[in-house]
Design a protein around this motif. Structure first.
Motif: not given
Ligand code: SF4
Length: 548
Positions: A456-461, A514-535
């Motif tokens: 969603f964030l990627a689509d609405h960046v 605490s599952r690795s797949d959830h943490r991996g997904a959050v790491n991707q999400l954080l990249a989008h969030v930090v990218g948006i907040n850096s604008k």
């Protein structure tokens, strides 16, 4: 009924005479001419004491970094009208800064955010607790500089020499309040505490026991403040005022929680003259047009279980517009933040602001929070947003919470992703900076839900300029707590670990995060969030960077 301060101020004045004791003129409302007579020395000294308006020290533990605190402004206004003398103690005045929202991340922003999430979702409770302790100190200047704040408060008590102290606080400052009450007790000064969450029984049952506390405010009692203080000064039982609680010597709690205040137009406009305006980066005035939220159903929301959030009530459009004009003229401000939970709760107020803002406050810019509801007219059509932008709206915050419709429905958010997406596009096209709040770690959330949020964030960046991403925090009294306790089987792997009644905090642990797949997904999400907040923010919204 006239309050004590008003009575003494209005009805007695000293004549300028060299006599000792001097002649005193006592004015009566029934007789226009003063009656002059001779007082004894004792009567005269008592008269001097009685004629000095009572002084109240207002303590602002909300301590916003960017604009004055509304609750303190209301109290200052009401107490001044009742002829009290007011001093305000705010930690900001002694250099302790409040929270700045979504500070722009630097190059270490993403690795720091990922490390923080890894620690926050540790399997070890002790690691999580230590991380929470550190985070709390980083988040709050008052917590980090508690001793300095208390020392400054002690000095303020000495210098101001108030007859009563009123503390407005968040629950997180429980320890600070205990110390402040102790300091007041040492100096025999009565002290009242008020704040946004004292209508919850478990919470007030803890706070009311604080040693030295004269009364705890459990309701919207600002209009009653002068009478409550007069009761304090006259050593009367404050629990006779509905909404004031007191811990009795027999171990019971006296008093009752007050019902929500309905007559919002009766509350005078707030007085912000006591705040350190020079310490704010920009001159911004906060305004609230209503209390509560017309949706009011989100399962995690503690705003609508707070004192002022119970049920939705609105001021009249005329009253709101009159306040905008008043504050514009009084403080020479053109920046306004509407702190309503959902400014589009009452569409007649929402549209009155849009239609009148530039007339009563030429050059005004404003920001607010809205809820993209599913009703036929939610006030957020493309035309509405163009009109809002023309009226000076430069930023809107909305609760996206998740990019997964499944989770949004679990939350009872009352919205749909396609509606939010359309709103974001329309608002951005109108020239409005969009800010979204998001939550991760909701019960039953999987890595697929987090992936959906990232998409969603990627689509609405291009449409979003700031994201406030929070791990789920559970507050006592909210619907989610009841659901978790009533139907634990519906929330597999989600555990309530402990509850802190004084802070209304429900510590929980969700195995899913605490599952690795959830943490991996959050790491991707954080990249989008930090990218948006850096604008860089839209130019017109830059005065509100870090505000909301
Ligand atoms: S729309 Fe916002 S304020 Fe209203 S209930 Fe939901 S989270 Fe709370």
């Amino acid at each position: 009924m006239l309050c004590l301060a008003e009575r003494t101020f209005s009805f007695m004045s000293l004549s300028h005479s060299c006599q000792w004791p001097p002649q005193t003129e006592v004015y009566s409302r029934n007789f226009c001419r003063p009656v002059v007579f001779q007082l004894t020395q004792q009567q005269f000294i008592k008269g001097i004491i009685m004629s000095v308006p009572a002084k109240v020290l207002l303590v602002d533990l909300n301590n916003f970094a960017r604009y004055p605190t509304l609750s303190i402004g209301y109290l200052a206004s009401i107490l001044r009208q009742a002829k009290f003398t007011i001093d305000v103690f705010s930690p900001l005045m002694v250099g302790v800064r409040g929270t700045i929202r979504e500070a722009r991340p630097n190059v270490l922003g993403l690795p720091k955010a990922r490390l923080n999430h890894r620690v926050a979702t540790s399997n070890s409770r002790w690691v999580r607790q230590f991380r929470n302790y550190v985070a709390k100190r980083q988040h709050s200047g008052i917590t980090a500089h508690q001793q300095a704040v208390l020392e400054a408060f002690r000095e303020s008590l000495m210098q101001s020499a108030p007859q009563a102290v009123l503390i407005s606080t968040y629950l997180m400052y429980y320890e600070v309040c205990i110390e402040m009450c102790r300091l007041c007790k040492e100096q025999d000064i009565p002290v009242i505490i008020g704040g946004p969450y004292f209508v919850q029984e478990d919470v007030y049952a803890e706070w009311v026991k604080i040693d030295g506390l004269s009364g705890l405010i459990a309701g919207e009692l600002e209009l009653e403040a002068p009478n409550i203080i007069n009761s304090l000064l006259n050593k009367q039982d404050v629990s006779h005022h509905q909404g004031v609680l007191r811990f009795a010597s027999d171990g019971t709690i006296k008093g009752k929680v007050a019902r929500p205040l309905k007559t919002l137009d009766d509350v005078p406009f707030p007085d912000f003259s006591d705040f350190p305006w020079h310490q704010y980066p920009n001159r911004i005035v906060p305004i609230v047009t209503g209390r509560g939220c017309s949706w009011g159903a989100c399962s995690f929301c503690s705003d609508v279980t707070s004192t002022a959030g119970r049920t939705y009530r609105s001021r009249s459009p005329e009253n709101v517009i009159a306040e905008i004009k008043h504050q514009y003229e009084r403080y020479n401000v053109t920046n306004f933040v509407f702190v309503d939970l959902k400014l589009n709760s009452n569409l007649s107020v929402w549209r009155a602001i849009i239609n009148n803002m530039q007339t009563v406050a030429p050059g005004a810019k404003w920001i607010a929070s809205v809820h993209v509801g599913m009703e036929e007219d939610n006030g957020l059509s493309a035309e509405d947003l163009i009109a809002a932008a023309k009226s000076g709206c430069v930023r809107l915050t909305t609760g996206l919470e998740s990019g997964s419709q499944r989770i949004i429905d679990w939350m009872k958010k009352g919205t749909q992703l396609d509606l939010i997406g359309q709103f974001l596009k329309n608002a951005r096209a109108a020239g409005i900076s969009n800010r979204c709040t998001m939550i991760i770690g909701y019960p039953n959330e999987t890595h697929e839900d987090i992936d959906a949020s990232a998409r969603f964030l990627a689509d609405h960046v291009d449409d979003i300029e700031r994201i406030m991403l929070n791990r789920l925090a559970i507050t006592a009294g909210t619907p989610i707590v009841r659901q978790l306790k009533r139907n634990p089987d519906r929330y597999q792997g989600f555990h309530i670990v402990s509850e802190n009644a004084a802070l209304a905090q429900v510590e929980h642990y969700y195995e899913g995060v605490s599952r690795s797949d959830h943490r991996g997904a959050v790491n991707q999400l954080l990249a989008h969030v930090v990218g948006i907040n850096s604008k860089e923010l839209l130019t017109q919204a830059q005065d509100f960077e870090g505000v909301m």
